[in-house]
Design a protein around this motif. Structure first.
Motif, short mmCIF file in Angstrom:
data_model
loop_
_atom_site.label_atom_id
_atom_site.label_comp_id
_atom_site.label_asym_id
_atom_site.label_seq_id
_atom_site.Cartn_x
_atom_site.Cartn_y
_atom_site.Cartn_z
N ARG A 90 0.84 -1.21 0.00
CA ARG A 90 0.00 0.00 0.00
C ARG A 90 0.86 1.25 0.00
O ARG A 90 0.56 2.24 -0.68
N THR A 97 0.51 8.31 1.62
CA THR A 97 -0.59 7.89 2.50
C THR A 97 -0.21 8.13 3.96
O THR A 97 0.86 7.74 4.41
N LEU A 102 -3.80 4.75 6.17
CA LEU A 102 -3.30 3.39 6.01
C LEU A 102 -4.03 2.44 6.95
O LEU A 102 -4.35 1.30 6.57
N CYS A 113 0.28 -0.01 12.75
CA CYS A 113 0.82 0.51 11.49
C CYS A 113 2.12 1.26 11.74
O CYS A 113 3.11 1.10 11.00
#
Length: 359
Positions: A90, A97, A102, A113
Motif C-alpha cells: 500500500r 498515504t 493506512l 501501522c
C-alpha cells in the motif's frame, strides 16, 4: 511483599526437599515448606496466610513453566508477514498515504501501522522540498552556466574576488509557517497571529565573495534601474579594491532593474565582459535560486536569526539585520562557496534539473 529470585528458589527447593514417598507416590507439604522458609528468613515480617498462597503460586509456576519468577508478558501477538507485506504494498503504491488512512484501508490499528512501518519496514517520514518551477528551456541554460562556472572558477582565488549579489524583503511582522507551528494543550487555546493589511517591510541588498561580504544596503521602494544604479551599484563599486575590479566577476539575477540597458552598460564600464547576468555573454540562468549563495544560504540564515525575537519598528529590524550580517565570518563564507561548487556539480549530474532534494 516482593520476593527475590533467591527466596523463590529457596521455596521450590524446600518444597521438594521436604517431600515424603508414601505408597509409591511423593507427597509434599506447604506447611513444612513454610516453616523452613520462616526459619531461614526470620527477620522478614510476613503474614503466614499470604506466604502459603505465595508458595502455592511459585510451585504452580515452576511446574507449569520451569521458572520461579514471573516472566515478561507475551503481550499482543506478533504481526504476521501477510500484514507486513500488505502495508508495504500500500505504501509503495501511494507513498504519501498517512498512517491514519493506512489504518483505515488495511484494517490494522494505527499504533500497529506505526510500529510496522518504523521497525519492520524501516521507513521514515520525509518532508517534501518546495522548489521553483523550471520551464523546459531552463535545464539547458543551467547546464551551460554550470559548465562555464566550473571552467572559470576552478581557482578559489578568483572566487575571493568575485561578488554574487541579490536582494530580499524582510517584513517587520516576520513570518509564521502555520503548517509547522503547533501548540500542545489539553484544550484549544485559540491562539492567533495578527498580520497587518499592508505589512511594513524593508528591502536588503547584499553582495558576497568567498572572502568578504558587502552590505547590507537598505531600500524601501520598488527597485528601478535608476535606483539600482545610484543607491546600490555606485556605492558598491566605489568600495572595491583594484584587484576585485580588474580581475573579479559580478553576478546578479534577471530582475528588470538589473537587466535594463543602462544598468548593463554601467556594469560593463567597470567590469568589461566579467558580468554574470541575463542579457550579456555570461548569462545567469533564470529561476535558479538554488545556485546563488544568498538565496540558498545567507538570506535564510539571516531570517532565522533576525526573527528570533519580535521587533517593534523598522529601525529595530534594520539594526538586527546589520548585527547578524556582521556575524557572517570568513569560515562561513568559505563553507557557502564549497556548497556552491557542490551544487554546480549536482546540477550537471542531473542535466540541469532539480537537485535540492538530494542534498
Amino acid at each position: 511483599m516482593v520476593y527475590s529470585v533467591e527466596q523463590n528458589t529457596f521455596i521450590v527447593m524446600s518444597y521438594y526437599r521436604n517431600g515424603t514417598f508414601v505408597d509409591g507416590a511423593w507427597l509434599y507439604s506447604v506447611a513444612a515448606c513454610k516453616q523452613e522458609y520462616l526459619a531461614n528468613y526470620p527477620d522478614l515480617e510476613i503474614q503466614e496466610t499470604s506466604l502459603e498462597a505465595h508458595i502455592r503460586d511459585v510451585i504452580n509456576r515452576f511446574v507449569r513453566t520451569g521458572n520461579v519468577n514471573k516472566g515478561k508478558s507475551s503481550g499482543r501477538p506478533a504481526v504476521s508477514e501477510e500484514v507486513v507485506d500488505d502495508l508495504r504494498e500500500r505504501l509503495e503504491q501511494n507513498p504519501q498515504t498517512s498512517l491514519t488512512r493506512l489504518s483505515r484501508q488495511s484494517g490494522v490499528p494505527v499504533t500497529t501501522c506505526h510500529k510496522v512501518v518504523k521497525k519492520r519496514l524501516h521507513m521514515h517520514p520525509y518532508k517534501i522540498t518546495t522548489v521553483q518551477q523550471l520551464l523546459p528551456i531552463d535545464p539547458p541554460r543551467r547546464v551551460e552556466y554550470c559548465n562555464w562556472f566550473q571552467n572559470t572558477f576552478h581557482d578559489d582565488g578568483l572566487l575571493d574576488l568575485t561578488f554574487f549579489s541579490d536582494e530580499a524583503w524582510f517584513h517587520l511582522s516576520g513570518y509564521v509557517n502555520s503548517q509547522n507551528f503547533r501548540i500542545w494543550s489539553a484544550e484549544n487555546p485559540h491562539v492567533f497571529v495578527e498580520t497587518p493589511l499592508h505589512p511594513l517591510k524593508i528591502g536588503v541588498w547584499l553582495a558576497v565573495s568567498r572572502r568578504r561580504i558587502y552590505g547590507p544596503i537598505f531600500f524601501h521602494d520598488t527597485m528601478t534601474g535608476e535606483r539600482y544604479r545610484q543607491q546600490i551599484l555606485e556605492p558598491f563599486i566605489q568600495q572595491l579594491d583594484d584587484e576585485e575590479l580588474q580581475l573579479g566577476y559580478f553576478q546578479q539575477d534577471g530582475a528588470t532593474a538589473h537587466t535594463a540597458r543602462a544598468t548593463l552598460e554601467y556594469l560593463q564600464q567597470h567590469y568589461d565582459d566579467r558580468v554574470i547576468s541575463l542579457g550579456v555573454q555570461h548569462a545567469f540562468p533564470p529561476r535558479s535560486p538554488d545556485l546563488t549563495p544568498l538565496d540558498f544560504s545567507i538570506f535564510g540564515y539571516l531570517k532565522d536569526k533576525v526573527f528570533q525575537r519580535q521587533m517593534n519598528n523598522l529601525a529595530e529590524l534594520q539594526h538586527e539585520i546589520e548585527r547578524w550580517v556582521q556575524s557572517i565570518d570568513g569560515r562561513m563564507l568559505q563553507n557557502i562557496f564549497e556548497s556552491k561548487k557542490k551544487r554546480v556539480n549536482m546540477c550537471l549530474e542531473l542535466n540541469g534539473e532539480h537537485f535540492q532534494h538530494l542534498l
